[in-house]
Write an enzyme that holds these catalytic residues in place. Structure first.
Site, PDB file in Angstrom:
ATOM      1  N   ASP A  51      -3.143  -0.757  10.869  1.00 15.86           N
ATOM      2  CA  ASP A  51      -2.298  -0.153  11.610  1.00 15.86           C
ATOM      3  C   ASP A  51      -3.514   0.853  12.057  1.00 15.86           C
ATOM      4  O   ASP A  51      -4.153   1.352  11.608  1.00 15.86           O
ATOM      5  CB  ASP A  51      -1.527   0.285  10.321  1.00 15.86           C
ATOM      6  N   TYR A 109      -5.710  -2.072  -1.751  1.00 16.48           N
ATOM      7  CA  TYR A 109      -6.454  -0.959  -0.818  1.00 16.48           C
ATOM      8  C   TYR A 109      -6.890  -0.299  -1.819  1.00 16.48           C
ATOM      9  O   TYR A 109      -5.603  -0.199  -2.610  1.00 16.48           O
ATOM     10  CB  TYR A 109      -4.840  -1.501  -0.184  1.00 16.48           C
TER      11      TYR A 109
END
Lengths: 243, 243
Positions: A51, A109
């Site tokens: 994103d 992540y």
């Protein structure tokens, strides 16, 4: 030959990682630089879509070329053609058929939460700041309910149309280092906004708004309304890709 | 009451710390914010002058006021009025007669050298990058010659008109953390560009261009031409002020 290239980038000024016409994207900038250095570069693939605003300390591209590249010097030539917010860290030859995205077995992540009422002037683009006191142990206990194969529909952006929401989380961990709370998660794949909604939910556990065990109910509810808010992208880093 | 305020700032977009007409300076921005929050703030003093581009993790201001400030909430009010590249970390009451600059007994500076041929996209404003391999042990050995009271004329900007160039260095240390070489120096005072010329000279020792012992000769020569180059400001941080 097929070549793998590892880059790091500051996502602040990018509209995500994928090519979009008239937008500054990581893929677009990388492709432009690569084609300057390796004129026949073909089949350029990225390991992931990210994103807008999400950062990466480890992001892989792959491409094919007929040329014999000097892979020791190649990162330097590529860096000379890239903007300063993307840096090539290393490159190496990949096995035939390697695909930066489809060959990945998992991704890690890391999300940084600064638990303080004052920002740091040097790193403020790289964390989400939460002024309420957070209990990292409770957050870590809550995070353990993510581990395993689950339908993670509760942790998916409402607008997403994905049908099979099963993903396998290999590990999840919350630690505190001074005033920084660090969430690391490793999974075989992710739904849209999954990590950011996980973090919003862990913050609920950290402030005592939910008990850690309630994460199990939130997963089982299979509805976005049950999970916490989507935290901002600037605290999120792609930190490893498993091949 | 006299109040001490500790701030941290990213020096990248400042023309140094002192007030200069029509320039964005740390003092100017701090003064403006302070006068908004404490209307009678008077006798505002900064601990040090810093060159353009130099950063601070610890920089003190002092001022006088007739008001009774709530020093717990005061940093938050001040931060709400300051730009994001300056943050107030803490504030406290000072003894009468306290002066941020004249009461200081010493200052610690830290200089970061990234010893790598590739930049880091997240922190590139906060170090000087040196691609040649540096021997941190040789640099540390060289740094020991700075310790003590010396005439540091060789380590002063050519344009400076200061006459007494004796300063006392309390400690000096070079360490390596992965690809980062860190120089910490603590002294009672500094000449213009002194730390940056010390670092330029230590880099000579780190690459083998001089032997560590030659630093003694360079000090004794009392001439700027004998020392190494002035390294850029972006690797330099004021990290402590001793009161």
């Amino acid at each position: 030959m097929t070549v793998k290239v590892k880059v790091a980038f500051d996502g602040t000024d990018f509209c995500g990682s994928q090519v979009q016409p008239d937008r500054r994207t990581v893929f677009g900038e990388f492709q432009k630089a690569l084609q300057t250095v390796v004129s026949d570069a073909d089949n350029i693939k990225a390991c992931s879509r990210l994103d807008s605003g999400v950062h990466a300390k480890c992001f892989w591209f792959s491409f094919d070329t007929e040329k014999q590249l000097d892979l020791h010097k190649f990162p330097l030539s590529l860096n000379a053609n890239l903007p300063h917010d993307i840096r090539v860290i290393e490159s190496c030859k990949a096995e035939e058929g390697f695909h930066a995205r489809y060959s990945a077995k998992g991704k890690e992540y890391t999300y940084y939460i600064k638990n303080n009422h004052i920002d740091d002037p040097f790193t403020s683009k790289y964390y989400y700041r939460c002024p309420q006191k957070l209990d990292a142990d409770a957050m870590n206990e809550a995070a353990q309910y993510f581990v395993g194969t689950h339908d993670f529909r509760s942790f998916m952006a409402r607008w997403s149309k994905i049908i099979d929401c099963h993903r396998t989380v290999y590990s999840a961990q919350v630690t505190r280092q001074d005033d920084m709370i660090i969430f690391k998660v490793c999974a075989d794949g992710y739904l849209y906004n999954m990590v950011r909604i996980m973090v919003g939910t862990l913050i609920w556990a950290g402030t005592g708004r939910i008990r850690p065990q309630q994460v199990e109910e939130i997963i089982n509810a299979c509805h976005r309304s049950k999970a916490g808010p989507t935290v901002p992208p600037e605290g999120l880093f792609l930190t490893d890709v498993l091949y």
